[in-house]
Design a protein around this motif. Sequence first.
Motif, PDB file in Angstrom:
ATOM      1  N   SER A   1       0.820  -1.214   0.000  1.00 52.51           N
ATOM      2  CA  SER A   1       0.000   0.000   0.000  1.00 52.51           C
ATOM      3  C   SER A   1       0.855   1.265   0.000  1.00 52.51           C
ATOM      4  CB  SER A   1      -0.936   0.001   1.214  1.00 52.51           C
ATOM      5  OG  SER A   1      -1.899  -1.028   1.116  1.00 52.51           O
ATOM      6  N   GLU A   2       1.947   1.243   0.754  1.00 51.17           N
ATOM      7  CA  GLU A   2       2.810   2.421   0.823  1.00 51.17           C
ATOM      8  C   GLU A   2       3.452   2.717  -0.536  1.00 51.17           C
ATOM      9  OE1 GLU A   2       5.631   1.937   3.927  1.00 51.17           O
ATOM     10  OE2 GLU A   2       4.131   1.882   5.528  1.00 51.17           O
ATOM     11  N   VAL A   3       3.843   1.661  -1.234  1.00 53.53           N
ATOM     12  CA  VAL A   3       4.468   1.838  -2.550  1.00 53.53           C
ATOM     13  C   VAL A   3       3.451   2.388  -3.549  1.00 53.53           C
ATOM     14  CG1 VAL A   3       5.530   0.651  -4.499  1.00 53.53           C
ATOM     15  CG2 VAL A   3       6.184   0.048  -2.167  1.00 53.53           C
ATOM     16  N   ILE A   4       2.236   1.829  -3.525  1.00 58.10           N
ATOM     17  CA  ILE A   4       1.190   2.293  -4.446  1.00 58.10           C
ATOM     18  C   ILE A   4       0.832   3.746  -4.151  1.00 58.10           C
ATOM     19  CG2 ILE A   4      -1.195   1.964  -5.202  1.00 58.10           C
ATOM     20  CD1 ILE A   4      -0.846  -1.025  -4.551  1.00 58.10           C
ATOM     21  N   LEU A   5       0.768   4.094  -2.874  1.00 63.03           N
ATOM     22  CA  LEU A   5       0.443   5.471  -2.500  1.00 63.03           C
ATOM     23  C   LEU A   5       1.546   6.428  -2.948  1.00 63.03           C
ATOM     24  CD1 LEU A   5      -1.695   7.154  -1.089  1.00 63.03           C
ATOM     25  CD2 LEU A   5      -0.454   6.835   1.059  1.00 63.03           C
ATOM     26  N   ALA A   6       2.794   6.012  -2.800  1.00 64.62           N
ATOM     27  CA  ALA A   6       3.914   6.835  -3.264  1.00 64.62           C
ATOM     28  C   ALA A   6       3.848   7.021  -4.776  1.00 64.62           C
ATOM     29  CB  ALA A   6       5.239   6.191  -2.867  1.00 64.62           C
ATOM     30  N   ALA A   7       3.476   5.946  -5.483  1.00 58.26           N
ATOM     31  CA  ALA A   7       3.344   6.033  -6.945  1.00 58.26           C
ATOM     32  C   ALA A   7       2.207   6.981  -7.325  1.00 58.26           C
ATOM     33  CB  ALA A   7       3.090   4.642  -7.522  1.00 58.26           C
ATOM     34  N   ALA A  27      -4.823   5.696  -6.736  1.00 59.93           N
ATOM     35  CA  ALA A  27      -5.506   6.042  -5.486  1.00 59.93           C
ATOM     36  C   ALA A  27      -6.691   5.111  -5.246  1.00 59.93           C
ATOM     37  CB  ALA A  27      -5.973   7.497  -5.523  1.00 59.93           C
ATOM     38  N   ASP A  28      -7.380   4.738  -6.321  1.00 53.86           N
ATOM     39  CA  ASP A  28      -8.515   3.824  -6.186  1.00 53.86           C
ATOM     40  C   ASP A  28      -8.070   2.464  -5.651  1.00 53.86           C
ATOM     41  OD1 ASP A  28     -10.556   5.506  -6.904  1.00 53.86           O
ATOM     42  OD2 ASP A  28     -10.505   4.973  -9.027  1.00 53.86           O
ATOM     43  N   GLU A  29      -6.864   2.043  -6.027  1.00 55.81           N
ATOM     44  CA  GLU A  29      -6.344   0.778  -5.501  1.00 55.81           C
ATOM     45  C   GLU A  29      -6.196   0.846  -3.988  1.00 55.81           C
ATOM     46  OE1 GLU A  29      -3.071  -1.254  -7.246  1.00 55.81           O
ATOM     47  OE2 GLU A  29      -3.494  -0.525  -9.279  1.00 55.81           O
ATOM     48  N   ILE A  30      -5.691   1.972  -3.515  1.00 55.58           N
ATOM     49  CA  ILE A  30      -5.539   2.160  -2.074  1.00 55.58           C
ATOM     50  C   ILE A  30      -6.910   2.203  -1.401  1.00 55.58           C
ATOM     51  CG2 ILE A  30      -4.717   3.715  -0.258  1.00 55.58           C
ATOM     52  CD1 ILE A  30      -2.494   2.326  -1.755  1.00 55.58           C
ATOM     53  N   LEU A  31      -7.836   2.926  -1.996  1.00 61.75           N
ATOM     54  CA  LEU A  31      -9.162   3.087  -1.391  1.00 61.75           C
ATOM     55  C   LEU A  31      -9.930   1.765  -1.361  1.00 61.75           C
ATOM     56  CD1 LEU A  31     -10.125   6.558  -2.922  1.00 61.75           C
ATOM     57  CD2 LEU A  31      -9.499   6.053  -0.552  1.00 61.75           C
ATOM     58  N   GLY A  32      -9.595   0.877  -2.288  1.00 61.85           N
ATOM     59  CA  GLY A  32     -10.210  -0.440  -2.255  1.00 61.85           C
ATOM     60  C   GLY A  32      -9.820  -1.219  -1.009  1.00 61.85           C
ATOM     61  N   ASP A  36     -10.878   4.883   4.001  1.00 59.66           N
ATOM     62  CA  ASP A  36     -10.788   6.171   4.690  1.00 59.66           C
ATOM     63  C   ASP A  36      -9.398   6.792   4.647  1.00 59.66           C
ATOM     64  OD1 ASP A  36     -13.482   6.225   5.495  1.00 59.66           O
ATOM     65  OD2 ASP A  36     -13.054   4.896   7.181  1.00 59.66           O
ATOM     66  N   ASN A  37      -8.568   6.343   3.718  1.00 62.97           N
ATOM     67  CA  ASN A  37      -7.218   6.889   3.603  1.00 62.97           C
ATOM     68  C   ASN A  37      -7.283   8.316   3.048  1.00 62.97           C
ATOM     69  OD1 ASN A  37      -4.568   7.546   2.389  1.00 62.97           O
ATOM     70  ND2 ASN A  37      -4.040   5.445   2.963  1.00 62.97           N
ATOM     71  N   ASP A  38      -7.027   9.290   3.917  1.00 63.04           N
ATOM     72  CA  ASP A  38      -7.175  10.705   3.542  1.00 63.04           C
ATOM     73  C   ASP A  38      -6.299  11.098   2.352  1.00 63.04           C
ATOM     74  OD1 ASP A  38      -8.917  10.862   5.602  1.00 63.04           O
ATOM     75  OD2 ASP A  38      -7.722  12.192   6.867  1.00 63.04           O
ATOM     76  N   THR A  39      -5.070  10.605   2.350  1.00 66.09           N
ATOM     77  CA  THR A  39      -4.150  10.955   1.267  1.00 66.09           C
ATOM     78  C   THR A  39      -4.658  10.426  -0.067  1.00 66.09           C
ATOM     79  OG1 THR A  39      -2.280  10.893   2.796  1.00 66.09           O
ATOM     80  CG2 THR A  39      -1.772  10.808   0.451  1.00 66.09           C
ATOM     81  N   ALA A  40      -5.161   9.203  -0.079  1.00 65.35           N
ATOM     82  CA  ALA A  40      -5.688   8.608  -1.308  1.00 65.35           C
ATOM     83  C   ALA A  40      -6.939   9.341  -1.773  1.00 65.35           C
ATOM     84  CB  ALA A  40      -5.982   7.127  -1.093  1.00 65.35           C
ATOM     85  N   ILE A  41      -7.792   9.719  -0.833  1.00 65.60           N
ATOM     86  CA  ILE A  41      -9.009  10.477  -1.190  1.00 65.60           C
ATOM     87  C   ILE A  41      -8.618  11.811  -1.814  1.00 65.60           C
ATOM     88  CG2 ILE A  41     -11.081  11.621  -0.299  1.00 65.60           C
ATOM     89  CD1 ILE A  41     -11.114   9.503   1.954  1.00 65.60           C
ATOM     90  N   PHE A  42      -7.625  12.472  -1.219  1.00 64.42           N
ATOM     91  CA  PHE A  42      -7.162  13.768  -1.733  1.00 64.42           C
ATOM     92  C   PHE A  42      -6.608  13.616  -3.149  1.00 64.42           C
ATOM     93  CE2 PHE A  42      -3.970  17.036  -2.407  1.00 64.42           C
ATOM     94  CZ  PHE A  42      -4.635  18.181  -2.019  1.00 64.42           C
ATOM     95  N   SER A  62     -15.897  16.212  -0.600  1.00 65.01           N
ATOM     96  CA  SER A  62     -16.949  16.232   0.425  1.00 65.01           C
ATOM     97  C   SER A  62     -16.625  15.247   1.547  1.00 65.01           C
ATOM     98  CB  SER A  62     -18.309  15.901  -0.195  1.00 65.01           C
ATOM     99  OG  SER A  62     -18.694  16.895  -1.123  1.00 65.01           O
ATOM    100  N   ARG A  63     -16.032  14.130   1.182  1.00 63.44           N
ATOM    101  CA  ARG A  63     -15.610  13.154   2.191  1.00 63.44           C
ATOM    102  C   ARG A  63     -14.517  13.744   3.089  1.00 63.44           C
ATOM    103  NH1 ARG A  63     -13.887   7.717  -0.597  1.00 63.44           N
ATOM    104  NH2 ARG A  63     -13.676   7.111   1.614  1.00 63.44           N
ATOM    105  N   LEU A  64     -13.603  14.476   2.474  1.00 63.32           N
ATOM    106  CA  LEU A  64     -12.540  15.102   3.263  1.00 63.32           C
ATOM    107  C   LEU A  64     -13.096  16.174   4.196  1.00 63.32           C
ATOM    108  CD1 LEU A  64      -9.777  15.520   0.524  1.00 63.32           C
ATOM    109  CD2 LEU A  64      -9.751  13.897   2.439  1.00 63.32           C
ATOM    110  N   MET A  65     -14.062  16.935   3.713  1.00 63.67           N
ATOM    111  CA  MET A  65     -14.632  18.012   4.512  1.00 63.67           C
ATOM    112  C   MET A  65     -15.441  17.485   5.691  1.00 63.67           C
ATOM    113  SD  MET A  65     -13.500  20.804   3.205  1.00 63.67           S
ATOM    114  CE  MET A  65     -14.555  22.058   3.931  1.00 63.67           C
ATOM    115  N   ALA A  66     -15.853  16.227   5.616  1.00 64.68           N
ATOM    116  CA  ALA A  66     -16.627  15.622   6.707  1.00 64.68           C
ATOM    117  C   ALA A  66     -15.730  15.121   7.840  1.00 64.68           C
ATOM    118  CB  ALA A  66     -17.474  14.473   6.163  1.00 64.68           C
ATOM    119  N   LYS A  67     -14.419  15.171   7.630  1.00 60.81           N
ATOM    120  CA  LYS A  67     -13.473  14.714   8.653  1.00 60.81           C
ATOM    121  C   LYS A  67     -13.423  15.709   9.813  1.00 60.81           C
ATOM    122  CE  LYS A  67     -11.725  11.255   6.079  1.00 60.81           C
ATOM    123  NZ  LYS A  67     -11.634   9.836   6.477  1.00 60.81           N
TER     124      LYS A  67
END
Length: 221
Positions: A1-7, A27-32, A36-42, A62-67
């Motif tokens: 997950s960390e590698v995919i997020l870095a990519a 990012a969708d791979e991470i969210l799968g 709730d991964n904020d960085t991936a949502i962003f 909108s999901r981020l603003m609900a945090k």
Amino acid sequence: SEVILAAAQLAAVTGNTVQGKTAGELADEILGREPDNDTAIFIRAKDALTRKDWDTAYSNTSRLMAKDTVSLVQKFLDIQACLGANQVKEAQTEVNLLYQQHKDSDDVKELYIRVQAAAGNKGEVRSLIASMLPSASSLLKSFLYYQRSLLATNDTDKLADLRQSLTANPRNTEALFELYEYYFDRKDYRKAQYYLKQVVSLNTNDEQILRLNAELDALLK
């Protein structure tokens, strides 16, 4: 997950793909795995904004603003998504608060004017531009002249503002694109090409810009 997020972060910054996947797809791979991964949502929201997929951008911001905790960068992204998704009133509510809190920020000033323009408040936009221009930085001045060009009622004023915008910042892609559209609408395709080529050089991965450039090249041939 960390590698995919870095990519995904790398793809978002460069505008390129990583192993054929866009920032949003990564990012969708991470969210799968981590919904709730904020960085991936962003990243998903930012990629959608780049691609003008307004509904996807808006749903993610909108999901981020609900945090419980929302950063200034996330608020900026949400307001941009609101404008794209035609949620102007929501954008106004958010940007009004930001403007009260960060009046000295050029980025906030720019976003505030964009929202007021989208809301059709032409008088307020003109007044803000007039008050900000004398002390504006080069980048803000370029934006202000560009924004004023959109309010011009004749070609002379419009072109004068666009040229002053580019004098303040020759890399202002919005002013360059506006000049491309101006000359294209008047069938002066050579001048249109001159300005569009500069936009292409500054947005080498923008598929829409590349398509318009290819169409104009074909037209000139």
